[in-house]
Design a protein around this motif. Structure first.
Motif, PDB file in Angstrom:
ATOM      1  N   ASP A  34      -0.195  -3.407   4.883  1.00  0.00           N
ATOM      2  CA  ASP A  34       1.361  -3.264   4.590  1.00  0.00           C
ATOM      3  C   ASP A  34       1.576  -2.193   3.885  1.00  0.00           C
ATOM      4  O   ASP A  34       1.591  -2.121   2.746  1.00  0.00           O
ATOM      5  CB  ASP A  34       1.926  -4.576   3.736  1.00  0.00           C
ATOM      6  N   VAL A  35       2.053  -0.993   4.480  1.00  0.00           N
ATOM      7  CA  VAL A  35       2.335   0.313   3.913  1.00  0.00           C
ATOM      8  C   VAL A  35       3.778   0.344   3.445  1.00  0.00           C
ATOM      9  O   VAL A  35       4.642   0.427   4.292  1.00  0.00           O
ATOM     10  CB  VAL A  35       1.880   1.594   4.669  1.00  0.00           C
ATOM     11  N   VAL A  36       3.987   0.234   2.098  1.00  0.00           N
ATOM     12  CA  VAL A  36       5.525   0.159   1.811  1.00  0.00           C
ATOM     13  C   VAL A  36       5.879   1.588   1.239  1.00  0.00           C
ATOM     14  O   VAL A  36       7.164   1.667   1.077  1.00  0.00           O
ATOM     15  CB  VAL A  36       5.695  -0.990   0.898  1.00  0.00           C
ATOM     16  N   HIS A  82       0.826  -1.390   0.042  1.00  0.00           N
ATOM     17  CA  HIS A  82       0.154   0.049  -0.047  1.00  0.00           C
ATOM     18  C   HIS A  82       0.755   1.297  -0.115  1.00  0.00           C
ATOM     19  O   HIS A  82       1.942   1.221   0.316  1.00  0.00           O
ATOM     20  CB  HIS A  82      -0.784  -0.070   1.342  1.00  0.00           C
ATOM     21  N   VAL A  83       0.309   2.196  -0.512  1.00  0.00           N
ATOM     22  CA  VAL A  83       0.826   3.516  -0.412  1.00  0.00           C
ATOM     23  C   VAL A  83      -0.150   4.601   0.367  1.00  0.00           C
ATOM     24  O   VAL A  83      -1.217   4.472   0.217  1.00  0.00           O
ATOM     25  CB  VAL A  83       1.160   4.202  -1.769  1.00  0.00           C
ATOM     26  N   ALA A  84       0.626   5.248   1.293  1.00  0.00           N
ATOM     27  CA  ALA A  84      -0.352   6.127   2.144  1.00  0.00           C
ATOM     28  C   ALA A  84       0.468   7.449   2.574  1.00  0.00           C
ATOM     29  O   ALA A  84       1.733   7.746   2.350  1.00  0.00           O
ATOM     30  CB  ALA A  84      -0.556   5.284   3.388  1.00  0.00           C
ATOM     31  N   PRO A  85      -0.066   8.569   2.929  1.00  0.00           N
ATOM     32  CA  PRO A  85       0.237   9.777   2.987  1.00  0.00           C
ATOM     33  C   PRO A  85       1.015   9.786   4.503  1.00  0.00           C
ATOM     34  O   PRO A  85       0.696   8.913   5.315  1.00  0.00           O
ATOM     35  CB  PRO A  85      -0.789  10.835   3.188  1.00  0.00           C
ATOM     36  N   THR A  86       2.143  10.455   4.661  1.00  0.00           N
ATOM     37  CA  THR A  86       2.890  10.773   5.838  1.00  0.00           C
ATOM     38  C   THR A  86       1.805  11.357   6.801  1.00  0.00           C
ATOM     39  O   THR A  86       0.882  12.082   6.577  1.00  0.00           O
ATOM     40  CB  THR A  86       4.064  11.470   5.826  1.00  0.00           C
ATOM     41  N   SER A 104       3.193   0.492 -10.756  1.00  0.00           N
ATOM     42  CA  SER A 104       3.506  -0.398  -9.721  1.00  0.00           C
ATOM     43  C   SER A 104       2.011  -1.392  -9.167  1.00  0.00           C
ATOM     44  O   SER A 104       1.035  -1.343  -9.845  1.00  0.00           O
ATOM     45  CB  SER A 104       3.797   0.289  -8.328  1.00  0.00           C
ATOM     46  N   LEU A 105       2.378  -2.000  -8.373  1.00  0.00           N
ATOM     47  CA  LEU A 105       1.354  -2.930  -7.862  1.00  0.00           C
ATOM     48  C   LEU A 105       0.511  -2.357  -6.254  1.00  0.00           C
ATOM     49  O   LEU A 105       0.402  -3.201  -5.517  1.00  0.00           O
ATOM     50  CB  LEU A 105       1.873  -4.353  -7.631  1.00  0.00           C
ATOM     51  N   LEU A 106       1.079  -0.999  -6.308  1.00  0.00           N
ATOM     52  CA  LEU A 106       0.690  -0.514  -5.089  1.00  0.00           C
ATOM     53  C   LEU A 106      -0.840  -0.152  -5.127  1.00  0.00           C
ATOM     54  O   LEU A 106      -1.474  -0.075  -6.049  1.00  0.00           O
ATOM     55  CB  LEU A 106       1.316   0.929  -4.768  1.00  0.00           C
TER      56      LEU A 106
END
Length: 323
Positions: free
Chosen positions: A233-235, A207-211, A251-253
């Motif tokens: 799972d935030v990568v 996963h992608v997530a904001p700071t 990507s696969l995000l």
């Protein structure tokens, strides 16, 4: 602190100098804003220090920082000036706020999670209605204390999303949005049936997530997952939320956010919107403001414009299609 006889010597302008010095954190900037000179403001600061028994501003690196006493004085000083304006400016009250004539500077802190079109639409709308006004748009970040900035009058309005907005602030709900997932068009989730796209598979994805916007506290997505005893799972973490769709496309995000935001990219990038297999409450966006500006005619007008633009953007949003 000042004796009774000292209070007889305090004029309203000295209160304005106090407020401006604490807000600007600089004698030279305060002098410019007050249309005064640096020696004159320095002399007034010396007088204020004698009256309060506190240094008020102290050296910190290349700048100056307000003391704890100064920060405690800011709110009552601002209220006193507002009360004086209401008391001694009846004609201004009768005229009300004239957006077409105002040259005020409006300071808005906002996240870019809502919709990539929201802030541009807001700027265009405000400049049509108040062509002489100035705008300062500030990003919400972990280093930005928005509650303190509102209380000190450094920003007029904060726009963002919270599961539970701070209780000490006034709030206006702008819109609610469905939480969905944005994935690349060749992501396995884009090809899975609804039955196969399970919470377990969702959590196992990258996963992608904001700071975090507020210290180390989790965002609304991870906060809700934690309440369910779940963790994704935030990568990739980044403050550049507007770049997330480009990251996802290559990507696969998996990006989990509001449908309105995601819908802006489905026609321009190789991405797809899919339903989120974990049940989330609606993503609700608010505007927040402090009691300091609650009664201000100019700020009431600003909040009305924000509400109108949010309603229009939501009404003309492209819903996209989630499987």
């Amino acid at each position: 602190m000042a004796e009774r006889s000292d209070f007889d010597k305090i004029e309203l302008h000295l209160i304005r100098v106090l407020q401006t010095l604490i807000t600007e954190r600089s004698v030279s900037r305060a002098a410019m804003r007050l249309r005064s000179t640096q020696p004159a403001v320095s002399a007034q600061l010396k007088r204020l220090r004698a009256l309060t028994g506190d240094p008020l501003l102290v050296r910190s690196g290349n700048g100056m920082t307000p003391t704890e006493t100064a920060l405690q004085l800011l709110d009552p000083a601002s209220r006193l000036l507002q009360d004086a304006d209401r008391l001694f400016s009846p004609r201004a009250r009768a005229r009300g706020f004239a957006p077409a004539e105002t040259a005020l500077t409006f300071r808005i802190a906002a996240s870019d999670y809502l919709d990539p079109l929201f802030l541009p639409e807001l700027v265009a709308h405000l400049k049509r209605e108040a062509p002489l006004a100035r705008l300062e748009l500030l990003p919400l970040s972990g280093a930005f204390d928005y509650r303190r900035s509102l209380a000190q009058g450094q920003v007029d309005l904060v726009i963002g999303n919270w599961l539970e907005p701070p209780g000490e602030l006034h709030l206006g709900r702008l819109m609610s949005d469905e939480i969905v997932c944005l994935v690349a068009e060749d992501h396995p989730a884009a090809r899975m049936t609804a039955r196969a796209w399970t919470p377990e598979r969702y959590l196992e994805c990258q996963h992608v997530a904001p700071t975090p916007l507020h210290g180390n506290t989790p965002g609304v997505i991870d906060e809700h997952l934690a309440s369910l005893g779940l963790r994704r799972d935030v990568v990739v973490k980044s403050a550049h939320f507007s770049l997330f769709p480009l990251m996802v496309a290559g990507s696969l995000l998996v990006l989990t956010t509001g449908r309105l935001f995601c819908s802006r990219y489905v026609d321009s990038l190789p991405v797809r919107i899919v339903r989120c297999p974990v049940a989330f409450p609606p993503l609700t966006y608010y505007q927040l403001w402090h009691e300091l500006t609650h009664a201000s005619a100019a700020n009431r007008w600003l909040r009305e414009q924000v509400r109108e633009v949010a309603r229009n953007v939501a009404g003309h949003g492209m819903p996209g299609r989630a499987r």
